[in-house]
Motif scaffolding. Structure first.
Motif, PDB file in Angstrom:
ATOM      1  N   LEU A 632       1.045  -1.046  -0.036  1.00 18.91           N
ATOM      2  CA  LEU A 632      -0.237  -0.146   0.109  1.00 18.91           C
ATOM      3  C   LEU A 632       1.090   1.305   0.086  1.00 18.91           C
ATOM      4  O   LEU A 632       0.564   2.394  -0.076  1.00 18.91           O
ATOM      5  N   GLY A 633       2.314   1.492   0.094  1.00 26.20           N
ATOM      6  CA  GLY A 633       3.209   2.152   0.538  1.00 26.20           C
ATOM      7  C   GLY A 633       2.821   2.967   0.988  1.00 26.20           C
ATOM      8  O   GLY A 633       2.653   4.423   1.185  1.00 26.20           O
ATOM      9  N   GLU A 634       2.009   2.813   2.424  1.00 29.45           N
ATOM     10  CA  GLU A 634       1.428   3.687   3.665  1.00 29.45           C
ATOM     11  C   GLU A 634       2.858   3.449   5.035  1.00 29.45           C
ATOM     12  O   GLU A 634       3.069   2.315   5.069  1.00 29.45           O
ATOM     13  N   SER A 635       2.941   3.861   5.459  1.00 35.14           N
ATOM     14  CA  SER A 635       3.251   3.930   6.530  1.00 35.14           C
ATOM     15  C   SER A 635       2.689   3.773   8.146  1.00 35.14           C
ATOM     16  O   SER A 635       1.353   3.052   7.813  1.00 35.14           O
ATOM     17  N   VAL A 636       3.238   2.921   9.093  1.00 33.40           N
ATOM     18  CA  VAL A 636       2.272   1.901  10.229  1.00 33.40           C
ATOM     19  C   VAL A 636       3.085   1.790  11.754  1.00 33.40           C
ATOM     20  O   VAL A 636       4.490   2.062  11.517  1.00 33.40           O
ATOM     21  N   ASP A 637       2.554   1.981  12.288  1.00 33.33           N
ATOM     22  CA  ASP A 637       3.072   2.435  13.979  1.00 33.33           C
ATOM     23  C   ASP A 637       3.516   0.871  14.540  1.00 33.33           C
ATOM     24  O   ASP A 637       2.016   0.268  14.342  1.00 33.33           O
ATOM     25  N   LEU A 638       4.183   0.653  14.964  1.00 30.50           N
ATOM     26  CA  LEU A 638       5.132  -0.698  15.370  1.00 30.50           C
ATOM     27  C   LEU A 638       3.783  -0.881  17.469  1.00 30.50           C
ATOM     28  O   LEU A 638       3.918   0.087  17.623  1.00 30.50           O
ATOM     29  N   ALA A 639       3.839  -2.056  17.468  1.00 33.50           N
ATOM     30  CA  ALA A 639       3.358  -1.618  19.389  1.00 33.50           C
ATOM     31  C   ALA A 639       4.310  -1.426  20.391  1.00 33.50           C
ATOM     32  O   ALA A 639       5.681  -1.361  19.856  1.00 33.50           O
ATOM     33  N   PRO A 640       4.189  -0.492  20.946  1.00 32.73           N
ATOM     34  CA  PRO A 640       5.265   0.235  22.155  1.00 32.73           C
ATOM     35  C   PRO A 640       6.512  -1.362  22.479  1.00 32.73           C
ATOM     36  O   PRO A 640       6.024  -2.143  22.442  1.00 32.73           O
ATOM     37  N   ARG A 641       7.553  -1.279  22.287  1.00 31.52           N
ATOM     38  CA  ARG A 641       7.780  -2.058  23.325  1.00 31.52           C
ATOM     39  C   ARG A 641       9.479  -1.785  23.950  1.00 31.52           C
ATOM     40  O   ARG A 641       9.633  -0.003  24.052  1.00 31.52           O
TER      41      ARG A 641
END
Length: 707
Positions: A632-641
């Motif tokens: 999709l060419g979109e940014s994504v946020d990962l879970a807090p670590r």
């Protein structure tokens, strides 16, 4: 001696001499003359005692041989199988006894007597392997399963000198033999060249080995035999040479380096039949004699023992290219040993390093530089001898070498002779498509022990195995689901089945063709190997399920989902990879309770490792990148670590996908291709430092030093 024993005892020599040395008046006369005669008589008496000891030893040997002859006579008198030639059997036994006596003749008298009177049933004289004589140590007799000291006193120099004088002349390879026998006598020399030890190896002709290789050599294929020293390679080669010469009526020439195949002396041993024998004057000239045999004697078959140098391997290839059948032996337990030996690798085709293009390496899913077979092998078939009557066979050396270089298990064939007969049992094991190369157990108890991570020859044995008792066989009454594991811990999956009491509904199998479904680790089926497994499953109509983690909870959820035991499975790990979307279910309370109990039990056993948070975080990042960022060419946020986990995620994304990331509080934001963060030069330096620290975290090393 018999006549001397029948006469009345005479007066001892010393006392008689003392009486004769006095006259009637009691005066001594001629003392010196009589004393010399007494000493000579005493020396003769000592020599007579030694001769008497040897005669007694020979009488014991004769009594033992007489007892065996009576046993053979009783066997001949009793009704037996008409197909068994008892006269030939009796003659062979007598010939073997006589040859063994020839070897015992060179040993010290005390050693001979002890060997003939050993009462231990596990150490009979017929199973004697060798006798070791070392100066200053007791003599040792070696049997297949034990060693026995056979001399009460240490061996002296005189004992060795007598044995060496009877054995004959030693060659440049420090070996000697007895005329018209198969025995081998090897010496150990000191720095000055003095003989300080002997190894007296018993040579025997063992009939029946031809049954194991009859179909291989009758068609004209070349055969290579491998195995540890003493397993019986030379004996098998001798029997094959006799079979080809006498029964197949072929022109067989034996290149006998140390006279082990045809025996010592100018006349070959009867064990080689009509085969001719070329003796090698020095071991380093064996390759020249091999070429001479082809050029001068027009053979159809050449038999060689102990190919060990590069020149001999090259000579063997030259002979094979001229259309002559080869039967040879080489030291090495398995085919991989020959392949990794620079001097002998040419026998099985050799190894060449090949550099692939980027497209080809990507298509194969391998590195740019790989190893491939350099050319056609010299030998068509190869045998790994586990025992004299148990062989592991590679029918096609080319196929086996290609499989090994590709990292797969080669197809093998197990051949074993039934005791007392020439009947053999044959079992074939073909490695499934995509199976990775393992380290099979080559013990005598099992054909090929399974690997611990699925694939290969099998799986770790457990209570839930459907193939217990027969490799590749399945009980006909089993009506449950058969699972084939790929890159998963079979022992752990067996424990899950046992804990949930599902042994009647699920089991693990070794053969992909007999499986009902395939369970594979998700990361292991990506790339070329995964495509092979998926294609094989689709062709056979077998569903392939992917499990995210090789853990007890994931296996529990997947097993219950496949069996349909619960209406709810929270994010089933066993998602199908051959089409379709993964099912989303709610996890039942009973399932969660069972998974927690099994996980606690597995932690106590050490089956479940602590600290899987890093693996889960990396897998989460990969999944989101492949589902959202790339398509999709979109940014994504990962879970807090935690900080160390975030650094590892950054390093993995940069190394595997070439993606840039940025920090948002305690989260990591993955940016699509071509994106740039709004930060300045200082932020770029910080991200580079974080990626370097993350790479160290993945390798198990923190930025400040080792963990």
């Amino acid at each position: 001696l018999r006549a001397a024993r029948s006469q009345p005892p005479r007066q001892p020599p010393r006392r008689r001499v003392a009486a004769a040395a006095k006259d009637k008046n009691g005066k001594k006369r001629g003392g010196k003359k009589w004393v010399d005669e007494a000493l000579s008589l005493e020396a003769l008496a000592a020599e007579a005692s030694a001769v008497e000891a040897r005669v007694n030893s020979a009488l014991g040997e004769a009594q033992s041989a007489l007892a065996k002859a009576e046993a053979v006579e009783q066997q001949c008198a009793s009704p037996a199988d008409p197909g068994v030639n008892l006269e030939a059997l009796e003659a062979a036994q007598w010939a073997e006894e006589l040859e063994l006596m020839e070897l015992l003749r060179i040993l010290p008298a005390a050693v001979q007597q002890t060997l003939m009177t050993v009462t231990d049933s596990s150490a009979p004289l017929a199973e004697l392997v060798e006798v070791v004589l070392d100066i200053g140590r007791p003599a040792i007799a070696r049997y297949p399963t034990m060693e026995v000291e056979v001399s009460p006193e240490p061996i002296t120099e005189e004992d060795l000198e007598l044995a060496v004088s009877l054995a004959g002349e030693f060659g440049s390879d420090n070996r000697a033999g007895l005329d018209r026998t198969l025995h081998r006598i090897s010496c150990i020399r000191s720095r000055s060249g003095k003989v300080v030890g002997l190894t007296c190896r018993v040579g025997r002709t063992i009939n029946g080995c031809r049954a194991l290789a009859k179909d291989l050599v009758e068609g004209g294929g070349s055969l290579l035999l491998m195995g540890r020293p003493g397993v019986g390679k030379t004996t098998a080669v001798r029997e094959i040479a006799r079979f080809l010469a006498d029964e197949c009526l072929r022109r067989v020439v034996i290149v006998d380096t140390s006279n082990e195949i045809g025996g010592d002396g100018d006349v070959p041993h009867p064990g080689v039949g009509r085969a001719r024998r070329l003796q090698v004057p020095r071991p380093e000239l064996q390759h020249e004699v091999m070429i001479e045999a082809v050029q001068n004697h027009m053979p159809e078959v050449i038999v060689i023992d102990e190919i060990g140098t590069e020149a001999e391997a090259e000579a063997a290839r030259t002979i094979a290219q001229r259309g002559v059948q080869l039967v040879a032996t080489a030291h090495g337990n398995v085919l991989e040993n020959i392949l990794k030996n620079p001097a002998l690798s040419d026998l099985v085709g050799g190894i060449a390093s090949v550099t692939l293009s980027d497209d080809e390496a990507r298509r194969r899913g391998v590195q740019k530089t790989i190893l491939e077979r350099q050319g056609p092998p010299t030998f068509d078939c190869a045998v790994e001898m586990e025992a004299a009557r148990r062989w592991r066979m590679h029918r096609s050396v080319a196929t086996a070498v290609d499989s090994i270089l590709l990292g797969r298990n080669p197809p093998i064939e197990i051949r074993e002779m039934v005791d007392g007969t020439e009947c053999i049992t044959v079992r074939t094991f073909d490695a499934p498509a995509g199976a990775e190369l393992g380290a099979p157990d080559r013990s005598l108890d099992g054909a090929a022990a399974p690997r611990a991570m699925g694939g290969g020859y099998g799986h770790p044995g457990g209570a839930a195995s459907a193939s217990d008792g027969a490799m590749g066989g399945y009980p006909g009454e089993f009506n449950g689901i058969r699972f084939y594991l790929h890159a998963l811990d079979g022992a752990r999956f067996s424990d899950v089945i046992s804990f949930l009491d599902l042994s009647a509904e699920a089991c693990i199998v070794d053969d992909l063709a007999s499986a009902d479904c395939v369970l594979a680790l998700r990361t292991a089926i990506k790339g070329a190997k995964g495509e092979v497994l998926k294609t094989a499953g689709q062709r056979m109509g077998i569903p392939v399920f992917a499990i995210k983690h090789d853990t007890v909870p994931a296996m529990t959820r997947t097993l219950r989902a496949v069996l349909g035991m619960a209406d709810g499975e929270d994010g089933v790990d066993g998602s199908p990879v051959d089409g379709g979307e993964p099912r989303q279910r709610t996890r039942s309370r009973a399932d969660r309770k069972a998974a927690r109990a099994l996980e606690a039990q597995s932690r106590e056993k050490g089956l479940l490792e602590e600290g899987t948070e890093l693996e889960e975080a990396l897998e989460e990042a990969r999944e989101l990148v492949e589902r959202i960022v790339q398509p999709l060419g979109e940014s994504v946020d990962l879970a807090p670590r935690e900080e160390s986990v975030l650094q590892a995620q950054e390093a993995m994304l940069a190394a595997e996908y070439g993606l840039q990331t940025e920090r948002v509080d305690e989260r990591l934001r993955v940016l699509p291709f071509g994106s740039r963060s709004k930060g300045g030069k200082k932020d770029k330096k910080k991200r580079a430092k974080d990626r370097s620290a993350g790479a160290n975290a993945i390798n198990g090393v923190k930025a400040g030093g080792p963990e």
